[in-house]
Write a protein that holds these residues in place. Structure first.
Motif, short mmCIF file in Angstrom:
data_model
loop_
_atom_site.label_atom_id
_atom_site.label_comp_id
_atom_site.label_asym_id
_atom_site.label_seq_id
_atom_site.Cartn_x
_atom_site.Cartn_y
_atom_site.Cartn_z
N MET A 169 -7.09 -14.59 12.10
CA MET A 169 -7.46 -15.68 13.02
C MET A 169 -7.11 -17.04 12.42
SD MET A 169 -10.94 -14.54 14.96
CE MET A 169 -11.16 -16.21 15.52
N ASP A 170 -7.43 -17.24 11.14
CA ASP A 170 -7.14 -18.52 10.49
C ASP A 170 -5.64 -18.79 10.47
OD1 ASP A 170 -9.86 -18.85 10.03
OD2 ASP A 170 -9.76 -18.26 7.92
N SER A 202 -7.17 -16.41 22.76
CA SER A 202 -8.47 -16.53 23.43
C SER A 202 -9.62 -16.47 22.43
CB SER A 202 -8.65 -15.41 24.46
OG SER A 202 -7.82 -15.63 25.55
N GLU A 203 -9.51 -15.63 21.43
CA GLU A 203 -10.56 -15.52 20.41
C GLU A 203 -10.66 -16.81 19.59
OE1 GLU A 203 -13.75 -14.04 18.45
OE2 GLU A 203 -12.78 -13.22 20.24
N PRO A 220 1.77 -22.83 30.49
CA PRO A 220 0.57 -22.41 31.22
C PRO A 220 -0.58 -21.95 30.32
CG PRO A 220 2.52 -21.43 32.21
CD PRO A 220 2.96 -22.10 30.94
N GLN A 221 -0.28 -21.22 29.25
CA GLN A 221 -1.34 -20.72 28.37
C GLN A 221 -2.02 -21.87 27.61
OE1 GLN A 221 1.78 -19.59 28.54
NE2 GLN A 221 1.72 -17.37 28.87
N ALA A 222 -1.25 -22.86 27.21
CA ALA A 222 -1.82 -24.03 26.54
C ALA A 222 -2.70 -24.80 27.52
CB ALA A 222 -0.72 -24.92 25.98
N LYS A 223 -2.20 -24.94 28.73
CA LYS A 223 -2.96 -25.64 29.78
C LYS A 223 -4.28 -24.90 30.05
CE LYS A 223 -1.43 -28.05 33.79
NZ LYS A 223 -0.42 -28.14 34.82
N GLU A 224 -4.20 -23.58 30.16
CA GLU A 224 -5.40 -22.76 30.40
C GLU A 224 -6.38 -22.87 29.24
OE1 GLU A 224 -6.35 -18.04 30.56
OE2 GLU A 224 -4.61 -18.71 31.71
N VAL A 281 -11.66 -25.34 27.16
CA VAL A 281 -12.39 -26.30 26.32
C VAL A 281 -13.07 -27.34 27.21
CG1 VAL A 281 -12.15 -28.12 24.58
CG2 VAL A 281 -10.95 -25.93 24.29
N GLU A 282 -12.34 -27.87 28.19
CA GLU A 282 -12.93 -28.86 29.09
C GLU A 282 -14.08 -28.27 29.89
OE1 GLU A 282 -11.44 -31.10 33.03
OE2 GLU A 282 -10.39 -31.74 31.21
N THR A 283 -13.94 -27.04 30.33
CA THR A 283 -15.02 -26.38 31.09
C THR A 283 -16.27 -26.27 30.24
OG1 THR A 283 -13.44 -25.16 32.47
CG2 THR A 283 -15.67 -24.24 32.28
#
Length: 192
Positions: free
Chosen positions: A11-12, A54-55, A112-116, A121-123
């Motif tokens: 992950m890191d 996503s993680e 699209p994935q970066a936007k999502e 984060v905004e949500t």
């Protein structure tokens, strides 16, 4: 090495790769090289790049929640809590390399994935704000209105004043931003 350590190592390394190259240009091979593991090791923890991404976003959102929990104090006014927490969240967002890269990638390529990812984060920020706004309405610190709409306007106001404004105007000091947000809240949402 323990399994949990390997997973965190992956992950890191993935977060570092996404921060350096963006979502689109990051490959599982790069992540494996950075993590110093075989590509197959990554797939023992994550089915694909989207799941890994996503993680990492879930981890960032958890960090942001912790930041707000540390800054919000029951004894503070709604305005003070909103200001302190938004300040901390926006500072975190601006200093976090992955989020910065995602903003660049969305602006340059519209991935699209970066936007999502940024939308997630905004949500999370909006959900936090909505809880604070609803609580302030219940306590009659601000007038009753649509908490979702008020939260959205507050977030956009903070983002605009802390980053968008600076693109064409001198940077505002934190106290100037606080005063302007207070003016908005007092004139637009003062209790009836």
């Amino acid at each position: 090495m323990k399994t949990i350590d390997r997973r965190q190592q992956v992950m890191d390394s993935a977060e570092k790769s996404f921060a350096l190259f963006g979502y689109k240009a990051t490959t599982m091979e790069q992540v494996a090289r950075l993590a110093n593991v075989g590509k197959g090791t990554i797939y023992t923890f994550f089915n694909n790049k989207e799941e890994l991404f996503s993680e990492i976003l879930r981890s960032i959102i958890a960090d942001m929640r912790q930041i707000t929990e540390q800054t919000v104090k029951e004894e503070n006014s709604f305005l003070d809590n909103v200001h302190m927490s938004m300040d901390s969240l926006l500072e975190y967002r601006e200093e976090h390399e992955l989020l910065i890269k995602l903003f660049q990638e969305v602006n340059e390529f519209g991935t699209p994935q970066a936007k999502e990812g940024l939308q997630k984060v905004e949500t999370a920020i909006l959900e936090y704000l909505e809880r604070q706004v609803s609580r302030a309405m219940e306590l009659e610190q601000i007038r009753r209105d649509d908490p979702k709409l008020v939260s959205f306007v507050l977030l956009k106001l903070y983002v605009t004043l802390t980053s968008d404004w600076n693109k064409t105007h001198p940077t505002l000091h934190k106290d100037q931003i606080k005063d302007f947000v207070a003016l908005f809240l007092k004139s637009g949402l003062s209790p009836i």
